[in-house]
Motif scaffolding. Structure first.
Motif, mmCIF file in Angstrom:
data_model
loop_
_atom_site.group_PDB
_atom_site.id
_atom_site.type_symbol
_atom_site.label_atom_id
_atom_site.label_comp_id
_atom_site.label_asym_id
_atom_site.label_seq_id
_atom_site.Cartn_x
_atom_site.Cartn_y
_atom_site.Cartn_z
ATOM 1 N N ARG A 136 -1.390 -3.070 -1.538
ATOM 2 C CA ARG A 136 -1.776 -3.943 -2.651
ATOM 3 C C ARG A 136 -2.130 -3.122 -3.891
ATOM 4 N NH1 ARG A 136 -4.888 -6.529 1.296
ATOM 5 N NH2 ARG A 136 -6.756 -5.533 0.440
ATOM 6 N N HIS A 137 -2.908 -2.075 -3.684
ATOM 7 C CA HIS A 137 -3.388 -1.260 -4.805
ATOM 8 C C HIS A 137 -2.220 -0.586 -5.524
ATOM 9 C CE1 HIS A 137 -7.472 0.035 -6.101
ATOM 10 N NE2 HIS A 137 -6.800 0.975 -6.737
ATOM 11 N N LEU A 138 -1.334 0.019 -4.762
ATOM 12 C CA LEU A 138 -0.203 0.715 -5.375
ATOM 13 C C LEU A 138 0.813 -0.275 -5.942
ATOM 14 C CD1 LEU A 138 0.383 3.615 -2.803
ATOM 15 C CD2 LEU A 138 -0.774 3.731 -5.029
ATOM 16 N N GLY A 139 1.052 -1.349 -5.215
ATOM 17 C CA GLY A 139 1.998 -2.347 -5.693
ATOM 18 C C GLY A 139 1.566 -2.949 -7.023
ATOM 19 N N GLY A 140 0.261 -3.166 -7.176
ATOM 20 C CA GLY A 140 -0.248 -3.711 -8.417
ATOM 21 C C GLY A 140 -0.128 -2.763 -9.594
ATOM 22 N N ALA A 141 0.107 -1.476 -9.309
ATOM 23 C CA ALA A 141 0.223 -0.466 -10.366
ATOM 24 C C ALA A 141 1.668 -0.045 -10.603
ATOM 25 C CB ALA A 141 -0.614 0.754 -10.007
ATOM 26 N N GLY A 142 2.613 -0.779 -10.019
ATOM 27 C CA GLY A 142 4.023 -0.489 -10.291
ATOM 28 C C GLY A 142 4.711 0.402 -9.286
ATOM 29 N N PHE A 143 4.025 0.731 -8.186
ATOM 30 C CA PHE A 143 4.654 1.500 -7.108
ATOM 31 C C PHE A 143 5.264 0.530 -6.098
ATOM 32 C CE2 PHE A 143 1.895 4.601 -8.892
ATOM 33 C CZ PHE A 143 2.364 5.855 -8.525
ATOM 34 N N ALA A 144 6.405 0.915 -5.524
ATOM 35 C CA ALA A 144 7.044 0.107 -4.487
ATOM 36 C C ALA A 144 7.239 0.961 -3.239
ATOM 37 C CB ALA A 144 8.393 -0.425 -4.968
ATOM 38 N N TRP A 145 7.026 0.355 -2.090
ATOM 39 C CA TRP A 145 7.281 1.091 -0.856
ATOM 40 C C TRP A 145 8.786 1.241 -0.670
ATOM 41 C CZ3 TRP A 145 9.641 -0.368 3.868
ATOM 42 C CH2 TRP A 145 10.044 -1.701 3.951
ATOM 43 N N TYR A 146 9.223 2.433 -0.264
ATOM 44 C CA TYR A 146 10.640 2.612 0.057
ATOM 45 C C TYR A 146 10.812 3.147 1.478
ATOM 46 C CZ TYR A 146 10.244 7.691 -0.810
ATOM 47 O OH TYR A 146 9.902 9.029 -0.761
ATOM 48 N N GLU A 147 9.714 3.540 2.085
ATOM 49 C CA GLU A 147 9.631 3.882 3.505
ATOM 50 C C GLU A 147 8.229 3.510 3.917
ATOM 51 O OE1 GLU A 147 8.856 6.150 7.152
ATOM 52 O OE2 GLU A 147 7.822 6.378 5.237
ATOM 53 N N VAL A 148 8.017 3.201 5.163
ATOM 54 C CA VAL A 148 6.747 2.618 5.594
ATOM 55 C C VAL A 148 5.529 3.374 5.076
ATOM 56 C CG1 VAL A 148 5.322 2.178 7.635
ATOM 57 C CG2 VAL A 148 7.701 1.428 7.600
ATOM 58 N N SER A 149 5.593 4.696 5.008
ATOM 59 C CA SER A 149 4.436 5.489 4.587
ATOM 60 C C SER A 149 4.577 6.088 3.194
ATOM 61 C CB SER A 149 4.185 6.624 5.603
ATOM 62 O OG SER A 149 3.889 6.109 6.881
ATOM 63 N N ASN A 150 5.554 5.623 2.423
ATOM 64 C CA ASN A 150 5.832 6.243 1.128
ATOM 65 C C ASN A 150 6.083 5.195 0.049
ATOM 66 O OD1 ASN A 150 6.300 9.403 1.555
ATOM 67 N ND2 ASN A 150 7.035 8.320 3.373
ATOM 68 N N TRP A 151 5.448 5.435 -1.119
ATOM 69 C CA TRP A 151 5.567 4.560 -2.275
ATOM 70 C C TRP A 151 5.961 5.409 -3.479
ATOM 71 C CZ3 TRP A 151 2.150 4.176 1.594
ATOM 72 C CH2 TRP A 151 1.864 2.920 2.146
ATOM 73 N N SER A 152 6.724 4.844 -4.389
ATOM 74 C CA SER A 152 7.081 5.597 -5.596
ATOM 75 C C SER A 152 7.308 4.652 -6.760
ATOM 76 C CB SER A 152 8.340 6.440 -5.375
ATOM 77 O OG SER A 152 9.501 5.637 -5.389
ATOM 78 N N ARG A 153 7.250 5.210 -7.953
ATOM 79 C CA ARG A 153 7.749 4.514 -9.126
ATOM 80 C C ARG A 153 9.282 4.620 -9.109
ATOM 81 N NH1 ARG A 153 3.562 3.070 -12.232
ATOM 82 N NH2 ARG A 153 1.649 4.329 -12.186
ATOM 83 N N PRO A 154 9.990 3.791 -9.847
ATOM 84 C CA PRO A 154 11.459 3.852 -9.833
ATOM 85 C C PRO A 154 11.970 5.261 -10.140
ATOM 86 C CG PRO A 154 10.730 1.879 -10.981
ATOM 87 C CD PRO A 154 9.485 2.683 -10.703
ATOM 88 N N GLY A 155 12.834 5.768 -9.260
ATOM 89 C CA GLY A 155 13.400 7.101 -9.435
ATOM 90 C C GLY A 155 12.555 8.227 -8.875
#
Length: 395
Positions: free
Chosen positions: A251-270
Motif C-alpha cells: 500500500r505504502h509503495l503503491g501510493g507513491a507510484g511504485f508497482a510490484w513486478y515480482e512478489v518481493s520487488n517494486w519499482s518506478r516505471p523503467g
C-alpha cells in the motif's frame, strides 16, 4: 593456505556449454568478503579473521582466471546484457577494486551497449567519492542494504550501519549520476512494530530511489539468529504479522507510484532490475566467484565455496566447479512455473499442461489467480500465498 577440501577433489569437469541464442545472458560475480557476519545471514561470506591470508587481491586474480576459462569453455561467447556484483559486501573492495572486477569481465566478454551493471553495497563502506568513481568505471545501478531505519531492528539483525546512513548513501548515489538505485528492506524482525516499518518506508521514499526490494525475515538454520530463536531469546517471525506487513509495504509503495513486478520487488516505471528478471524469465548466466551458481543451456553448476579452495583450483587452470546437474525437461518446467508465477507479467497458459490449466482455473475461482490475456497473474491475496499457489498448480 588452509583448504578444507583437497584440490584434487574440489573441482568437477563441467560439460561443454553453448548459450542458446535469443535469450538474455548475464554474468554474476560473488564477492565473499564481509566486515562482520550478520546474525540472520547464511550466504557464503567470510570475515577477515576467518580468511587468514586469503586477500581481496588474491580473489580478484583468481576471478580473472575463472572468467578467462569461462569464455574459453563457452566457445562462442554470448553478448552480456547484465552484470551483477553481489555478496558478501562488494563495496569493501572499494571503487578501484570494483572497477577492476568490471575490467575483468570486459576483458573476456563483450558487454551490450545498454548493459545494466549493478553492484551491491553496504552503506557504511560508501561515500560520494566512491559512487562517483563507480559511475566513471561503468556501473549503472547500485543496490544498498538498508533493512530498516529503526535502531532496535538493526541491532536484532546485527547490522552495523547507523539508521540514517542508507538514505544518505542512496542520495549520494543519485547525485553521482545513478538513475537506478535500490534499497533492500527486511520486515518481520522480532521487536519490529508497524510504525517502525512505516518509518523505513517513508525514509525509502525520501531517498528518491526507483527500486525497493522487501523480504520477510527467514530464520535460516545454522545462523546466529536461529540459535537465539531456539534458545527462546527472540520469538520466531509470525506468519500473520508477515502478511500484514507485506500488505502495508504494498500500500505504502503503491501510493507513491511504485508497482510490484515480482512478489518481493517494486519499482518506478523503467526501474526494474534486468539482471534478476533474467533469472526469473529463463535467462542464462555465468556465475563466477566462490560458491557462485551458473546456468547455461540445461546445465546448472555451483562453485567451490571457500575462497582459498577457489583460488587453489584456479591456480591449476581448472574451473572451480564443485558439481553440476543437467536439468530434465520436467525439472526445468517446475522451476519455470515457480519463478514466472511470481512475476506481475504472469505465467503464460501456454506454458502449462492441460491438467495444470485446470488447476489454474480452480485457483482463479479461489481468488488466488486472475486471467490476464493469455496468462494467469497472482491476485493480491495470491501474492501472500505464492508458494501454495505454485504447489497447487504443480500438484
Amino acid at each position: 593456505m588452509d583448504v578444507s577440501v583437497p584440490v584434487s577433489e574440489a573441482a568437477a569437469d563441467l560439460p561443454a556449454l553453448t548459450a542458446p541464442a535469443g535469450r538474455p545472458f548475464g554474468v554474476y560475480i560473488h564477492v565473499p568478503f564481509c566486515a562482520t557476519r550478520c546474525g540472520y545471514c547464511d550466504f557464503n561470506t567470510y570475515t577477515a579473521a576467518e580468511l587468514g591470508d586469503s586477500s581481496p587481491d588474491g580473489w580478484l586474480a583468481a576471478l580473472r582466471t575463472e572468467l578467462e576459462l569461462a569464455a574459453a569453455h563457452l566457445g562462442e561467447v554470448p553478448e552480456v546484457s547484465t552484470v551483477f556484483v553481489g555478496g558478501g559486501t562488494p563495496s569493501l573492495l572499494g571503487a578501484a577494486g570494483l572497477a577492476g572486477v568490471l575490467d575483468a569481465v570486459r576483458a573476456r566478454f563483450q558487454l551490450a551497449a545498454d548493459a545494466e551493471v549493478t553492484t551491491e553495497a553496504n552503506p557504511e563502506s560508501t561515500s560520494p567519492e566512491f559512487f562517483a568513481a563507480l559511475r566513471t568505471a561503468g556501473y549503472t545501478r547500485v543496490s544498498l542494504g538498508m533493512q530498516s531505519t529503526a535502531a532496535h531492528v538493526l541491532k536484532a539483525l546485527d547490522r552495523m550501519h547507523s539508521p540514517g546512513r542508507a538514505v544518505d548513501a542512496a542520495r549520494e548515489a543519485r547525485r553521482a549520476g545513478f538513475d537506478h538505485v535500490n534499497l533492500d528492506l527486511i520486515y518481520g524482525t522480532p521487536g519490529e512494530r508497524d510504525d517502525d516499518l512505516r518509518g523505513s518506508l517513508d525514509a525509502v521514499l525520501a531517498a528518491g530511489v526507483d527500486h525497493v526490494s522487501a523480504y520477510a525475515l527467514i530464520v535460516e538454520e545454522g545462523t546466529a539468529l536461529a540459535r537465539r530463536v531456539r534458545r527462546g531469546e527472540l520469538p520466531a517471525p509470525d506468519d500473520d504479522v508477515l502478511a500484514r506487513r507485506y500488505e502495508l509495504i504494498d500500500r505504502h509503495l503503491g501510493g507513491a507510484g511504485f508497482a510490484w513486478y515480482e512478489v518481493s520487488n517494486w519499482s518506478r516505471p523503467g526501474g526494474e532490475c534486468r539482471h534478476n528478471m533474467g533469472y526469473w524469465n529463463g535467462g542464462q548466466w555465468w556465475g563466477a566467484g566462490p560458491g557462485a551458481h551458473g546456468y547455461v543451456a540445461a546445465t546448472r553448476w555451483w562453485n567451490v565455496k571457500h575462497p582459498a579452495t577457489y583460488a587453489a583450483v584456479l591456480a591449476g587452470r581448472r574451473l572451480p566447479v564443485a558439481d553440476f546437474e543437467n536439468l530434465s525437461e520436467g525439472t526445468a518446467h517446475v522451476e519455470d512455473v515457480m519463478l514466472r508465477v511470481r512475476m506481475r507479467a504472469g505465467l503464460p497458459l501456454a506454458a502449462l499442461s492441460a491438467a495444470e490449466r485446470t488447476r489454474a482455473a480452480i485457483a482463479i475461482d479461489d481468488g488466488l489467480l486472475r486471467a490476464d490475456g493469455g496468462a494467469v497473474v497472482l491476485t493480491d491475496r495470491g501474492r501472500l500465498l505464492a508458494d501454495a499457489v505454485v504447489r497447487s498448480l504443480l500438484d
